[in-house]
Write a protein that holds these residues in place. Structure first.
Motif, PDB file in Angstrom:
ATOM      1  N   ARG A  44     -57.606 -28.155  57.991  1.00 54.19           N
ATOM      2  CA  ARG A  44     -58.002 -29.411  57.367  1.00 54.19           C
ATOM      3  C   ARG A  44     -58.339 -29.163  55.906  1.00 54.19           C
ATOM      4  O   ARG A  44     -58.741 -28.045  55.537  1.00 54.19           O
TER       5      ARG A  44
ATOM      6  N   GLN B   2     -48.630 -37.266  62.316  1.00 59.00           N
ATOM      7  CA  GLN B   2     -49.872 -36.668  62.799  1.00 59.00           C
ATOM      8  C   GLN B   2     -50.869 -37.784  63.065  1.00 59.00           C
ATOM      9  O   GLN B   2     -51.094 -38.643  62.215  1.00 59.00           O
TER      10      GLN B   2
ATOM     11  N   SER C 228     -54.863 -38.198  64.640  1.00 59.62           N
ATOM     12  CA  SER C 228     -56.007 -37.345  64.960  1.00 59.62           C
ATOM     13  C   SER C 228     -56.881 -37.996  66.023  1.00 59.62           C
ATOM     14  O   SER C 228     -56.412 -38.754  66.871  1.00 59.62           O
TER      15      SER C 228
ATOM     16  N   SER D 284     -54.496 -34.448  67.760  1.00 56.68           N
ATOM     17  CA  SER D 284     -55.543 -33.431  67.862  1.00 56.68           C
ATOM     18  C   SER D 284     -56.589 -33.874  68.868  1.00 56.68           C
ATOM     19  O   SER D 284     -56.846 -35.070  69.032  1.00 56.68           O
TER      20      SER D 284
ATOM     21  N   THR E 251     -58.872 -28.769  68.183  1.00 57.57           N
ATOM     22  CA  THR E 251     -59.879 -28.581  67.138  1.00 57.57           C
ATOM     23  C   THR E 251     -60.864 -27.511  67.600  1.00 57.57           C
ATOM     24  O   THR E 251     -61.397 -27.577  68.702  1.00 57.57           O
TER      25      THR E 251
END
Length: 340
Positions: free
Chosen positions: A48, A204, A206, A246, A312
């Protein structure tokens, strides 16, 4: 089958409770964790980017270092805030890092997230053009970045250069062939995911997205992915797109895991505001014994839709523990779900 990697925010704090007490600790341990993840059979090491924070920031030195120390694992970001970026200089950095890594870069970019400071991009010398928002500026920077990654010449050469030039207009160097197809857009809304599909970027998504339907997070995220894939098909792109999501997923394997993550507390989605006008939904985390975890993850519709899962990791707990977290998922959860 899924690509499974890790995503590190790269937090560091001088606290005695942290294994990453300085920026140097975080950077060096990020490299070591990528090496360990590759040895365990993971598919990706992602980082990140946050400015003005005790976290990972400018990513390309780290990506290049990871590329030099590994040979197989994908190396990426999730995400680079394009409001802060000079897209031409970024293309040079990205080309260099990708060549060092042998074409393994997977760059996630976006218009950014809530910041540590007010309008931090202004300190980097950028401001929206007249009539633009900062989000518009980030998307404009992204489009310039994508354009120059094609490798076409656009700059008029000097008639008396210091070194001989190839014929025609000049492009940025070093150029890494194929990198344009490995750019991802971090989308928090259905509309921006559709915009990304039209431009030929991978997606992507999250653990946060705009709350557009008041349905559970994973259902909204699955709908976002389906809208993206539909827009991709409609745009007529010839390659298959990739989609990553994620998740915080911890398999409780021993007393150490139980002590850190066995108390729960993230079993439900959360609703909040990321700006005065934007309500967001934050996805739940998962922590349980493997058999329970497997059944919970079977019900996550967005995981089912995605081809890439980024775990994560709690980076402040150190490389060895984070390698254990990754290994637990790869060995004790992924096979039962058909991901391996």
């Amino acid at each position: 089958m899924k690509n499974i990697g890790f995503l590190s925010f790269g937090h560091w704090t001088p606290s005695s409770q942290s294994q990453t007490r300085s920026a140097a600790d975080t950077l060096l341990q990020s490299i070591d964790l990528a090496v360990a993840a590759e040895e365990l059979g993971a598919d990706g090491a992602y980082f990140r980017v946050h400015h003005f924070a005790r976290q990972l920031a400018s990513p390309f030195p780290l990506l290049a270092a990871v590329g030099a120390r590994t040979s197989r694992i994908e190396i990426g970001t999730a995400v680079i805030d394009m409001r802060y970026e000079n897209p031409l200089y970024m293309a040079e950095d990205a080309g260099s890092a990708d060549l060092i890594a042998g074409g393994r870069l997977q760059l996630g970019i976006s218009r950014g997230s809530p910041e540590q400071v007010i309008d931090g991009w202004r300190y980097f010398g950028y401001q929206p053009a007249e009539g633009e928002t900062d989000a518009d500026m980030g998307r404009r920077h992204a489009e310039v970045f994508l354009d120059v990654l094609h490798g076409k010449g656009f700059a008029q050469p000097n008639p008396r250069p210091m070194f001989p030039n190839p014929p025609g207009l000049l492009r940025l160097e070093p150029h890494s062939q194929g990198l344009r197809d490995r750019i991802w857009w971090g989308a928090s809304s259905n509309a921006t995911s559709i915009w990304a599909a039209k431009l030929g970027m991978n997606l992507q998504s999250s653990t946060l997205k705009n709350n557009e339907t008041n349905e559970p997070f994973h259902i909204q995220q699955a709908a976002q992915i389906r809208a993206y894939r539909s827009a991709w098909k409609e745009a007529g792109h010839t390659r298959e797109p990739r989609v990553s999501i994620s998740r915080s997923i911890i398999a409780i394997m021993d007393d150490r895991d139980r002590g850190y993550f066995g108390r729960g507390g993230e079993e439900d989605d959360q609703i909040g505001f990321i700006s005065p006008e934007t309500q967001a939904i934050f996805g739940r985390g998962y922590s349980a014994e493997p058999d329970v975890l497997i059944e919970q993850l079977r019900k996550d519709e967005a995981i089912a839709e995605a081809d890439t899962l980024l775990l994560t990791v709690p980076n402040q707990l150190g490389v060895a523990y984070n390698a254990h977290v990754i290994e637990s998922i790869l060995k004790h959860v992924a096979p039962a779900l058909g991901w391996r």
